[in-house]
Design a protein around this motif. Structure first.
Motif, PDB file in Angstrom:
ATOM      1  N   SER A   5       3.265  -4.943  -1.926  1.00 37.37           N
ATOM      2  CA  SER A   5       2.720  -6.174  -1.359  1.00 37.37           C
ATOM      3  C   SER A   5       3.821  -7.029  -0.744  1.00 37.37           C
ATOM      4  CB  SER A   5       2.017  -6.987  -2.445  1.00 37.37           C
ATOM      5  OG  SER A   5       2.964  -7.538  -3.343  1.00 37.37           O
ATOM      6  N   GLY A   6       5.073  -6.687  -0.992  1.00 32.23           N
ATOM      7  CA  GLY A   6       6.175  -7.500  -0.488  1.00 32.23           C
ATOM      8  C   GLY A   6       6.541  -8.654  -1.399  1.00 32.23           C
ATOM      9  N   ARG A   7       5.810  -8.811  -2.511  1.00 34.65           N
ATOM     10  CA  ARG A   7       6.140  -9.923  -3.412  1.00 34.65           C
ATOM     11  C   ARG A   7       7.560  -9.783  -3.963  1.00 34.65           C
ATOM     12  NH1 ARG A   7       6.756 -11.623  -8.477  1.00 34.65           N
ATOM     13  NH2 ARG A   7       6.169 -13.789  -8.788  1.00 34.65           N
ATOM     14  N   THR A   8       7.909  -8.545  -4.357  1.00 37.17           N
ATOM     15  CA  THR A   8       9.190  -8.283  -4.991  1.00 37.17           C
ATOM     16  C   THR A   8      10.025  -7.413  -4.068  1.00 37.17           C
ATOM     17  OG1 THR A   8       8.118  -8.331  -7.140  1.00 37.17           O
ATOM     18  CG2 THR A   8      10.277  -7.284  -7.039  1.00 37.17           C
TER      19      THR A   8
ATOM     20  N   ILE B  80      11.597  -2.420   3.658  1.00 40.30           N
ATOM     21  CA  ILE B  80      10.329  -2.352   2.923  1.00 40.30           C
ATOM     22  C   ILE B  80       9.691  -3.725   2.803  1.00 40.30           C
ATOM     23  CG2 ILE B  80       9.298  -1.956   0.655  1.00 40.30           C
ATOM     24  CD1 ILE B  80      11.195   0.438   0.298  1.00 40.30           C
ATOM     25  N   GLN B  81      10.464  -4.703   2.312  1.00 40.08           N
ATOM     26  CA  GLN B  81       9.845  -6.002   2.046  1.00 40.08           C
ATOM     27  C   GLN B  81       9.352  -6.663   3.332  1.00 40.08           C
ATOM     28  OE1 GLN B  81      12.209  -9.134   0.152  1.00 40.08           O
ATOM     29  NE2 GLN B  81      10.425  -9.669  -1.082  1.00 40.08           N
TER      30      GLN B  81
ATOM     31  N   ILE C 189       4.558   4.196  -0.099  1.00 35.54           N
ATOM     32  CA  ILE C 189       5.816   4.326   0.635  1.00 35.54           C
ATOM     33  C   ILE C 189       6.489   5.611   0.176  1.00 35.54           C
ATOM     34  CG2 ILE C 189       8.104   3.323   1.088  1.00 35.54           C
ATOM     35  CD1 ILE C 189       6.858   0.600   0.146  1.00 35.54           C
TER      36      ILE C 189
ATOM     37  N   ILE D 220       6.005  -4.151  -5.114  1.00 31.17           N
ATOM     38  CA  ILE D 220       6.870  -3.740  -3.989  1.00 31.17           C
ATOM     39  C   ILE D 220       6.000  -3.528  -2.750  1.00 31.17           C
ATOM     40  CG2 ILE D 220       8.507  -2.011  -3.150  1.00 31.17           C
ATOM     41  CD1 ILE D 220       9.660  -3.325  -5.542  1.00 31.17           C
TER      42      ILE D 220
ATOM     43  N   ALA E  22       6.152  -4.775   4.307  1.00 27.08           N
ATOM     44  CA  ALA E  22       5.088  -5.030   3.334  1.00 27.08           C
ATOM     45  C   ALA E  22       4.482  -6.419   3.565  1.00 27.08           C
ATOM     46  CB  ALA E  22       5.635  -4.912   1.915  1.00 27.08           C
ATOM     47  N   THR E  23       5.332  -7.404   3.740  1.00 27.44           N
ATOM     48  CA  THR E  23       4.867  -8.780   3.927  1.00 27.44           C
ATOM     49  C   THR E  23       4.112  -8.929   5.240  1.00 27.44           C
ATOM     50  OG1 THR E  23       6.799  -9.522   2.690  1.00 27.44           O
ATOM     51  CG2 THR E  23       5.622 -11.182   3.975  1.00 27.44           C
TER      52      THR E  23
ATOM     53  N   LEU F 187       0.132  -2.300   2.748  1.00 25.19           N
ATOM     54  CA  LEU F 187       0.764  -1.020   2.414  1.00 25.19           C
ATOM     55  C   LEU F 187       0.203  -0.493   1.110  1.00 25.19           C
ATOM     56  CD1 LEU F 187       4.633  -1.238   2.932  1.00 25.19           C
ATOM     57  CD2 LEU F 187       2.989   0.208   4.142  1.00 25.19           C
TER      58      LEU F 187
ATOM     59  N   LYS G 291      -4.246 -11.939  -5.750  1.00 19.31           N
ATOM     60  CA  LYS G 291      -4.025 -11.539  -4.368  1.00 19.31           C
ATOM     61  C   LYS G 291      -5.222 -10.732  -3.895  1.00 19.31           C
ATOM     62  CE  LYS G 291       0.185 -10.068  -3.814  1.00 19.31           C
ATOM     63  NZ  LYS G 291       1.204 -10.537  -2.874  1.00 19.31           N
TER      64      LYS G 291
END
Lengths: 250, 250
Positions: A16-19, B24-25, B41, A14, B28-29, B38, B218
């Motif tokens: 990392s933004g992957r999911t 969030i996503q 959170i 979450i 994060a991305t 990040l 990553k």
């Protein structure tokens, strides 16, 4: 003071933004219906010290603590030993879980999968009807999978065992003819009359140009929520708006 | 050690389940791409003490702190005065913002809307091209709106001003022919070779029965990520799987 809950999402995916998170809203809604509303959520990485410290802090501050993620077979699945550490108990094979997983995997019950048969001493497994490897409860901490389909199945197994509070009840009026700033003062006056309620103002702007604001009264005392909803209706009328009950259309 | 960030979502609407998080996503991305990934959170309620304490803690622990929510005109929009308190500075009218909002609202520039013209002393506004009322930066804390469309617009204004780190780079191989538990030990060995990388294993189960596992390497060192990706490819082949580069299809 009613019963309150907190949620810990464990895992880098979450952050990392992957999911994209698909667990918060489900748990927030369901815990509200059980009368154990969420008061805080943390998303933390797969780091031992962070997990242990967060569980230690939360189990003292909240009536019920839920975690998702980090209970699979891989090296970064460290939630279970960390919860054992937070409770100061050994992390050891749970015989019934070991036998169940051994039967499921047969010759493929390798070291990685055997980790899923270890629980903190004294933990009670939460059945996993999807992929077998269980979650668990220990004290007021409930450890579930991060995969949404498995988490939901575990939550449905867990929910009947939780001590309930008064369900959160809410009513919403929206209007398309006023702006948030026009009714903010009036809403604050209603909030002051009902300090135990959570009154919210949620502006919406749709891509096709429709806009307005939804006013929500929420709380665990039904009479107060109804009275506040009546006051919200009157406020919208007084300001020249057209109150419509319910959530604004998407 | 690279630059790291944290995010605070302020407001009861995520905690109650009324609103599904949509920030969030994105953050994060985008923060990963800026090289400021990040690391934590928190979702916290509109409670003064909680907001102040979280900002005080996070601005010391992280290089950059982002907040969303609680900067509108209503009684529960208390982020801005709480950030002022966390920095120990007055919360006062920001003249240029006051003039801009006064011109925008004209006769409707009431007390509630005037609150949106107050900032912590020394804060720098973050322009809001959608609805004008700005966010702001003070020190390493960046305060944005909670409405996703406005938050994204603010972030695009803010991003060029942030000090970047090395962008997070990732490569993914997936296979539909192996289970997570089959490759967990091999993945751990790769993780041990590249301790600075974040190696993740993400099983997927589609409703139509397709299943498998995605393995992600990553990190901020491109050569290491490429080398780990090669090792993941080899691991999948060794275990008899069929490695496919990229994310599994939805």
């Amino acid at each position: 003071m009613g019963r309150i809950a907190a949620l810990i999402l464990i895992g880098n995916e979450i952050l990392s933004g992957r999911t994209r998170d698909d667990n918060i809203q489900f748990l927030a809604t369901n815990l509200g219906e059980l009368g154990i509303p969420l008061r805080e959520i943390r998303v933390i990485p797969d780091v031992r010290e962070t997990i242990v410290n967060t569980v230690v802090e939360f189990r003292a501050r909240f009536d019920e603590v839920f975690t998702t993620g980090g209970i699979g077979p891989t090296h970064d699945d460290i939630t279970s030993p960390c919860v054992a550490e937070a409770f100061g108990v050994p992390w050891e094979f749970h015989p019934a879980t070991y036998d169940m997983l051994k039967e499921q995997f047969g010759e493929d019950f390798n070291a990685a999968r055997q980790r899923m048969a270890k629980l903190p001493r004294g933990a009670v497994p939460i059945p996993n009807p999807v992929s077998r490897a269980p979650g668990f409860s220990i004290g007021n901490v409930h450890v579930m999978a991060g995969v949404p389909r498995i988490m939901r199945a575990m939550f449905h197994e867990l929910a009947p065992t939780l001590k309930r509070g008064n369900p959160v009840f809410s009513r919403t009026w929206y209007t398309t003819s006023l702006f948030e700033g026009t009714i903010a003062d009036g809403l604050e006056a209603i909030q002051n009359r009902f300090p135990a309620l959570d009154l919210g103002s949620y502006p919406f702007h749709r891509d096709d140009g429709r806009r307005g604001v939804a006013l929500v009264a929420k709380g665990q005392n039904t009479d107060d929520v109804n009275e506040a909803a009546r006051a919200i209706y009157t406020l919208i009328k007084e300001k020249g708006g057209d109150p419509i009950e319910g959530e604004p259309p998407p």
